[in-house]
Design a protein around this motif. Structure first.
Motif, PDB file in Angstrom:
ATOM      1  N   CYS A  41      78.747  -8.320  -8.559  1.00 42.22           N
ATOM      2  CA  CYS A  41      79.328  -8.323  -6.979  1.00 42.22           C
ATOM      3  C   CYS A  41      78.589  -7.248  -6.277  1.00 42.22           C
ATOM      4  CB  CYS A  41      80.781  -8.099  -6.826  1.00 42.22           C
ATOM      5  SG  CYS A  41      81.629  -6.623  -7.387  1.00 42.22           S
ATOM      6  N   ASP A  42      77.791  -6.365  -7.169  1.00 41.81           N
ATOM      7  CA  ASP A  42      77.353  -5.101  -6.516  1.00 41.81           C
ATOM      8  C   ASP A  42      75.852  -4.778  -6.966  1.00 41.81           C
ATOM      9  OD1 ASP A  42      77.357  -2.619  -5.618  1.00 41.81           O
ATOM     10  OD2 ASP A  42      78.072  -1.522  -7.047  1.00 41.81           O
ATOM     11  N   LEU A  43      75.111  -5.704  -6.568  1.00 42.36           N
ATOM     12  CA  LEU A  43      73.604  -5.841  -7.229  1.00 42.36           C
ATOM     13  C   LEU A  43      72.585  -5.767  -5.911  1.00 42.36           C
ATOM     14  CD1 LEU A  43      73.924  -8.291 -10.199  1.00 42.36           C
ATOM     15  CD2 LEU A  43      73.628  -5.888 -10.487  1.00 42.36           C
ATOM     16  N   LYS A  44      72.705  -4.958  -5.116  1.00 40.82           N
ATOM     17  CA  LYS A  44      71.844  -4.705  -4.293  1.00 40.82           C
ATOM     18  C   LYS A  44      70.320  -3.887  -4.773  1.00 40.82           C
ATOM     19  CE  LYS A  44      74.602  -4.206   0.014  1.00 40.82           C
ATOM     20  NZ  LYS A  44      75.971  -3.635  -0.839  1.00 40.82           N
ATOM     21  N   ASP A  45      69.543  -4.446  -4.576  1.00 44.51           N
ATOM     22  CA  ASP A  45      68.164  -3.971  -5.295  1.00 44.51           C
ATOM     23  C   ASP A  45      68.208  -2.471  -5.256  1.00 44.51           C
ATOM     24  OD1 ASP A  45      67.386  -6.524  -5.457  1.00 44.51           O
ATOM     25  OD2 ASP A  45      65.539  -6.423  -4.571  1.00 44.51           O
ATOM     26  N   ASP A  46      68.628  -1.949  -3.948  1.00 45.56           N
ATOM     27  CA  ASP A  46      68.297  -0.359  -3.979  1.00 45.56           C
ATOM     28  C   ASP A  46      69.465   0.267  -4.889  1.00 45.56           C
ATOM     29  OD1 ASP A  46      70.187  -1.258  -2.229  1.00 45.56           O
ATOM     30  OD2 ASP A  46      69.539   0.253  -0.429  1.00 45.56           O
TER      31      ASP A  46
END
Ligand SMILES: [Zn+2]
Length: 133
Positions: free
Chosen positions: A117-122
């Protein structure tokens, strides 16, 4: 007419997708973009970590929130039926995860757990930078 309940469908999909899940591919892509060298699913390590960074003595697990019971996450729902069955299944997964992390750390590995659920690239890049700096 679709008679499969959501939890069951999610289980089936997890089985079909196997190890090469979308979230995991995402983490691989970010790590690769950072020029980090890694291997996949080393069978000789507890839990067959999704990514292994030998140079940094680091392993990364990319966990699905439903199966691995991400604490406080809205994806970690409890199916409405057969609650005891699911609870036992979830408890087994969570304690297996904890055992595997303890075994890895006891052999000198650092363990990073990323949640789907917490996989933004940056965000992935920031977490990886912290542990590979
Ligand atoms: Zn989550």
């Amino acid at each position: 007419m679709d008679k499969i309940d959501p939890a069951r469908r999610s289980a089936n999909m997890a089985k079909v997708r196997g190890k090469n899940t979308g979230p995991e591919l995402k983490v691989r892509r970010v790590a690769h973009g950072m020029g980090l060298r890694f291997r996949l699913h080393r069978k000789d390590l507890p839990g067959r970590p999704d990514l292994v960074f030998p140079r940094h003595r680091l392993v990364v697990f990319v966990h699905g929130c439903f199966w691995h019971r991400h604490e406080g996450c809205r994806r970690a729902t409890m199916p409405a039926t057969r609650t005891d069955f699911w609870q036992a299944k979830f408890d087994a997964t969570v304690s297996r995860d904890a055992r595997q992390i303890a075994a890895l750390e006891a052999s000198g590995w650092r363990v990073l757990t990323l949640w789907e659920c917490d996989l933004k690239d940056d965000e992935i890049a920031a977490r990886l930078r912290e542990v590979t700096a």
